[in-house]
Design a protein around this motif. Structure first.
Motif, PDB file in Angstrom:
ATOM      1  N   ASP A   1     117.250  36.276  62.415  1.00  0.00           N
ATOM      2  CA  ASP A   1     117.257  35.153  61.819  1.00  0.00           C
ATOM      3  C   ASP A   1     115.979  34.601  61.222  1.00  0.00           C
ATOM      4  N   PRO A   2     115.378  35.379  60.299  1.00  0.00           N
ATOM      5  CA  PRO A   2     114.128  35.211  59.696  1.00  0.00           C
ATOM      6  C   PRO A   2     114.047  34.112  59.201  1.00  0.00           C
ATOM      7  N   GLY A   3     112.818  33.621  58.739  1.00  0.00           N
ATOM      8  CA  GLY A   3     112.725  32.235  57.822  1.00  0.00           C
ATOM      9  C   GLY A   3     112.831  32.616  56.407  1.00  0.00           C
TER      10      GLY A   3
ATOM     11  N   ARG B   1     118.130  44.663  56.378  1.00  0.00           N
ATOM     12  CA  ARG B   1     119.320  43.834  55.850  1.00  0.00           C
ATOM     13  C   ARG B   1     119.295  42.640  56.889  1.00  0.00           C
ATOM     14  N   ILE B   2     119.291  41.539  56.008  1.00  0.00           N
ATOM     15  CA  ILE B   2     119.425  40.163  56.589  1.00  0.00           C
ATOM     16  C   ILE B   2     120.630  39.522  56.550  1.00  0.00           C
ATOM     17  N   THR B   3     121.205  39.332  57.681  1.00  0.00           N
ATOM     18  CA  THR B   3     122.598  38.563  57.822  1.00  0.00           C
ATOM     19  C   THR B   3     122.666  37.134  57.731  1.00  0.00           C
ATOM     20  N   ASN B   4     121.456  36.695  58.394  1.00  0.00           N
ATOM     21  CA  ASN B   4     121.386  35.189  58.695  1.00  0.00           C
ATOM     22  C   ASN B   4     120.200  34.996  58.678  1.00  0.00           C
ATOM     23  N   PHE B   5     119.816  33.578  57.970  1.00  0.00           N
ATOM     24  CA  PHE B   5     118.314  32.825  57.939  1.00  0.00           C
ATOM     25  C   PHE B   5     118.383  32.016  58.985  1.00  0.00           C
TER      26      PHE B   5
ATOM     27  N   THR C   1     122.465  32.729  51.253  1.00  0.00           N
ATOM     28  CA  THR C   1     122.136  34.253  51.609  1.00  0.00           C
ATOM     29  C   THR C   1     122.718  35.299  50.914  1.00  0.00           C
ATOM     30  N   ALA C   2     123.474  35.050  49.776  1.00  0.00           N
ATOM     31  CA  ALA C   2     124.175  36.098  48.965  1.00  0.00           C
ATOM     32  C   ALA C   2     123.152  37.138  48.476  1.00  0.00           C
ATOM     33  N   GLU C   3     121.829  36.831  48.082  1.00  0.00           N
ATOM     34  CA  GLU C   3     121.125  37.657  47.468  1.00  0.00           C
ATOM     35  C   GLU C   3     120.372  38.632  48.519  1.00  0.00           C
TER      36      GLU C   3
END
Length: 130
Positions: free
Chosen positions: A68-70, A110-114, A127-129
């Motif tokens: 959950d990165p910023g 891969r980032i799945t959630n911010f 976050t689609a991009e």
């Protein structure tokens, strides 16, 4: 947690490098809330010669992405072409299985959630991009 000079961990491997942390690092433990694992991640990087700063700038070499990165730090790093890396990539460098150049040219984690941001003030809702 790896220690310089022990079990194949290379002392000073991050000398001269600046890192910014974003997200949580529950795999390292310690802390709580928005600080989960960050103190241990900071200590890890500093023990191997790196410097950890709080914001992305032109002097930043890597942004270390946790859970959950910023969105703000990820967006700034991407805009400045600063590599996004994760704990696994840093661990490979520490143990001589990859170089800093290797991980800087690998695809970003891969980032799945911010993060929702401090008190829900998240800057990026789509976050689609990523």
């Amino acid at each position: 947690m790896p220690r310089p000079g022990q079990n194949g961990a290379i002392s000073g491997i991050f000398d001269g490098q600046r890192f910014v942390l974003t997200g949580l690092f529950p795999e390292l433990g310690g802390g709580g809330g928005l600080n989960l694992g960050k103190d241990k991640m900071k200590a890890l990087i500093e023990n191997f010669g790196g410097r950890v700063t709080g914001s992305v700038s032109g002097k930043t070499n890597f942004v270390v992405v946790g859970k959950d990165p910023g969105a703000s730090k990820v967006g700034k790093a991407t805009a400045k072409s600063i590599p996004l890396v994760d704990l696994l990539a840093l661990n490979r460098v520490i143990h001589g299985q990859a170089t800093l150049d290797d991980i800087s040219s690998e695809p970003a984690p891969r980032i799945t959630n911010f993060s929702a941001g401090y008190k829900g003030n998240g800057l990026l809702k789509n976050t689609a991009e990523w």
